[in-house]
Design a protein around this motif. Structure first.
Motif, PDB file in Angstrom:
ATOM      1  N   ASN A   1       0.896  -1.231  -0.117  1.00 20.55           N
ATOM      2  CA  ASN A   1       0.121   0.030  -0.028  1.00 20.55           C
ATOM      3  C   ASN A   1       0.728   1.168  -0.160  1.00 20.55           C
ATOM      4  O   ASN A   1       1.899   1.228   0.454  1.00 20.55           O
ATOM      5  CB  ASN A   1      -1.027  -0.031   1.174  1.00 20.55           C
ATOM      6  N   GLN A   2       0.145   2.556  -0.421  1.00 20.36           N
ATOM      7  CA  GLN A   2       0.946   3.584  -0.809  1.00 20.36           C
ATOM      8  C   GLN A   2       1.703   3.998   0.493  1.00 20.36           C
ATOM      9  O   GLN A   2       2.821   4.449   0.382  1.00 20.36           O
ATOM     10  CB  GLN A   2       0.126   4.648  -1.246  1.00 20.36           C
ATOM     11  N   PHE A   3       1.045   3.988   1.716  1.00 19.85           N
ATOM     12  CA  PHE A   3       1.638   4.645   2.978  1.00 19.85           C
ATOM     13  C   PHE A   3       2.208   3.245   3.933  1.00 19.85           C
ATOM     14  O   PHE A   3       1.839   3.438   5.065  1.00 19.85           O
ATOM     15  CB  PHE A   3       0.562   5.333   3.721  1.00 19.85           C
ATOM     16  N   TYR A   4       2.847   2.559   3.392  1.00 20.13           N
ATOM     17  CA  TYR A   4       3.545   1.314   3.918  1.00 20.13           C
ATOM     18  C   TYR A   4       4.471   1.936   5.106  1.00 20.13           C
ATOM     19  O   TYR A   4       5.201   2.771   4.825  1.00 20.13           O
ATOM     20  CB  TYR A   4       4.285   0.428   2.663  1.00 20.13           C
ATOM     21  N   ASP A   5       4.296   1.294   6.296  1.00 23.90           N
ATOM     22  CA  ASP A   5       5.064   1.770   7.228  1.00 23.90           C
ATOM     23  C   ASP A   5       5.843   0.452   7.962  1.00 23.90           C
ATOM     24  O   ASP A   5       5.121  -0.204   8.445  1.00 23.90           O
ATOM     25  CB  ASP A   5       4.120   2.418   8.390  1.00 23.90           C
TER      26      ASP A   5
ATOM     27  N   ASN B   1      -4.565   3.655  -0.905  1.00 21.84           N
ATOM     28  CA  ASN B   1      -4.224   5.153  -0.491  1.00 21.84           C
ATOM     29  C   ASN B   1      -4.715   5.721   0.532  1.00 21.84           C
ATOM     30  O   ASN B   1      -4.787   6.980   0.720  1.00 21.84           O
ATOM     31  CB  ASN B   1      -4.255   6.156  -2.034  1.00 21.84           C
ATOM     32  N   GLN B   2      -5.195   4.804   1.365  1.00 22.09           N
ATOM     33  CA  GLN B   2      -5.942   5.270   2.703  1.00 22.09           C
ATOM     34  C   GLN B   2      -4.564   5.495   3.854  1.00 22.09           C
ATOM     35  O   GLN B   2      -3.957   4.451   4.077  1.00 22.09           O
ATOM     36  CB  GLN B   2      -7.004   4.319   3.347  1.00 22.09           C
ATOM     37  N   LYS B   3      -4.722   6.664   4.314  1.00 24.20           N
ATOM     38  CA  LYS B   3      -3.747   6.916   5.371  1.00 24.20           C
ATOM     39  C   LYS B   3      -4.167   6.180   6.887  1.00 24.20           C
ATOM     40  O   LYS B   3      -5.426   6.044   7.000  1.00 24.20           O
ATOM     41  CB  LYS B   3      -3.593   8.333   5.623  1.00 24.20           C
ATOM     42  N   SER B   4      -3.115   6.202   7.713  1.00 22.10           N
ATOM     43  CA  SER B   4      -3.628   5.630   9.244  1.00 22.10           C
ATOM     44  C   SER B   4      -4.109   4.411   9.306  1.00 22.10           C
ATOM     45  O   SER B   4      -4.934   4.203  10.309  1.00 22.10           O
ATOM     46  CB  SER B   4      -4.276   6.720   9.863  1.00 22.10           C
TER      47      SER B   4
ATOM     48  N   HIS C   1      -9.136  -0.127  10.420  1.00 23.90           N
ATOM     49  CA  HIS C   1      -9.595   1.130  10.717  1.00 23.90           C
ATOM     50  C   HIS C   1      -9.726   0.975  12.442  1.00 23.90           C
ATOM     51  O   HIS C   1      -9.962  -0.016  13.047  1.00 23.90           O
ATOM     52  CB  HIS C   1     -10.970   1.440  10.178  1.00 23.90           C
TER      53      HIS C   1
ATOM     54  N   ASN D   1      -0.146  -2.676   7.372  1.00 23.56           N
ATOM     55  CA  ASN D   1       0.201  -2.410   5.816  1.00 23.56           C
ATOM     56  C   ASN D   1      -0.715  -3.416   5.257  1.00 23.56           C
ATOM     57  O   ASN D   1      -1.032  -4.564   5.969  1.00 23.56           O
ATOM     58  CB  ASN D   1       1.660  -2.725   5.785  1.00 23.56           C
TER      59      ASN D   1
END
Length: 353
Positions: free
Chosen positions: A55-59, A118-121, A353, A125
């Motif tokens: 995902n775009q905001f992989y952490d 592209n969903q944040k928070s 979520h 992942n």
């Protein structure tokens, strides 16, 4: 949004059906999936014929959920009455080889990945992997890819289950066994008959009950399926070979089963592989609870999938019906793909979520 994802998923599935993708020959469907990822800005990576992305905001500090299904197929059986590579829609059914096993699952998981991409928070992942060689449990599919994916905490494996939750899956081991005797003339009291020695062990395989039983599957099942001995009628055979099919439940690891077997039999025992492991997941897992809350059933699956090659907690679930897999004139209902995407996103959403 979901409806758009579903329509684009069906378009992709039609493309995949039209491209022959037998196991070890999946390069063209891998090309199509990679192109689809690029067209939708999913930043694909490729390893052999496996396509994957995160995902775009992989952490890296967060746990990761793997979404996995396969794009290889078996060869069409002789009963086909229609072109297996023609993605025809009739009466709400999409026909074609691989439509049900496991194209519908794969495109539904890709759509689910896109929904959250592209969903944040997010709490987790997401990693999507469209893999090869599932139908032959090949070593160049998910097994070769996992080391490249980083740490994984949970996997959703897409196989046709009517979107019910397969919370356990049997493992499989094939054992090559050999009993040795001593050759001699059958007319005289000579030799030591290897068949008679094998019979004792074969009877053990038939009757032995492992101490632990699975809550889902019950006992481990062992079946002697092939036997070979002797060269001619008047020679006492010095060697008897036989094959045992072992369906391992989640009560044991494959290595434990081998160890128990070797303690009880006199024959040589050699597993062809211990790769196809049993698996299970608790009904209290949040993904399973989410599925149950949506009215889906849980069950134990007797069939083997790429889930057997994963060493992490996993569940098998997907649109379509296992009974249609490998059948002539294979199909999936278009409504099943719509429902699959809706249920995947609802169930995952409870965790993310």
């Amino acid at each position: 949004m979901i409806e758009t994802l579903a329509e684009e998923s069906i378009y992709l599935l039609k493309q995949l059906i039209s491209i022959p993708s037998f196991s070890r020959e999946e390069d063209k469907t891998a090309d199509a999936i990679e192109l689809f990822f690029k067209e939708h800005d999913l930043s694909p990576k490729r390893s052999r014929n496996n396509i994957w992305s995160v995902n775009q905001f992989y952490d890296a500090s967060k746990p990761t959920i793997l979404l996995n299904s396969h794009h290889d197929t078996v060869k069409p059986n002789s009963g086909y009455s229609r072109d297996p590579f023609s993605p025809d829609v009739e009466d709400g059914k999409l026909y074609g080889l691989g439509s049900n096993d496991a194209g519908g699952c794969l495109v539904s998981l890709i759509a689910t990945f896109r929904h959250f991409y592209n969903q944040k928070s997010l709490k987790y992942n997401l990693c999507i992997a469209a893999t090869a060689e599932e139908e032959i449990s090949g070593k160049n599919g998910i097994e070769s890819l996992v080391p490249e994916l980083g740490h994984l905490d949970f996997a959703i494996v897409g196989e046709p289950t009517l979107m019910d939750l397969a919370i356990a899956e049997k493992g499989l081991m094939v054992l090559d066994c050999v009993s040795y005797g001593k050759a001699g003339h059958a007319a005289r009291e000579e030799g030591e008959n290897a068949i008679y020695k094998a019979l004792k062990d074969i009877e053990w395989f038939r009757t032995f009950k492992f101490p632990k039983e699975s809550e889902v599957f019950g006992p481990i099942k062992m079946s002697v399926t092939v036997i070979n001995a002797g060269s001619q009628h008047n020679v006492v055979p010095a060697k008897c070979e036989f094959v045992v099919d072992v369906r391992v439940t989640d009560a044991y690891r494959n290595e434990e089963v081998i160890e128990i077997i070797k303690k009880h039999v006199d024959c040589e025992v050699a597993p062809r592989s211990t790769r196809l492991k049993p698996s299970s997941i608790s009904k209290d897992h949040p993904f399973v609870r989410a599925g149950i809350a949506l009215g889906k059933k849980t069950y134990g699956s007797p069939t083997t999938s790429d889930q057997a090659l994963l060493d992490i907690t996993s569940v098998k679930i997907g649109p379509g019906d296992s009974a249609r897999s490998h059948m002539a004139d294979e199909f999936i209902y278009l409504d099943e793909i719509h429902e699959g995407i809706q249920l995947y996103t609802k169930m995952l959403g409870k965790m993310l979520h």
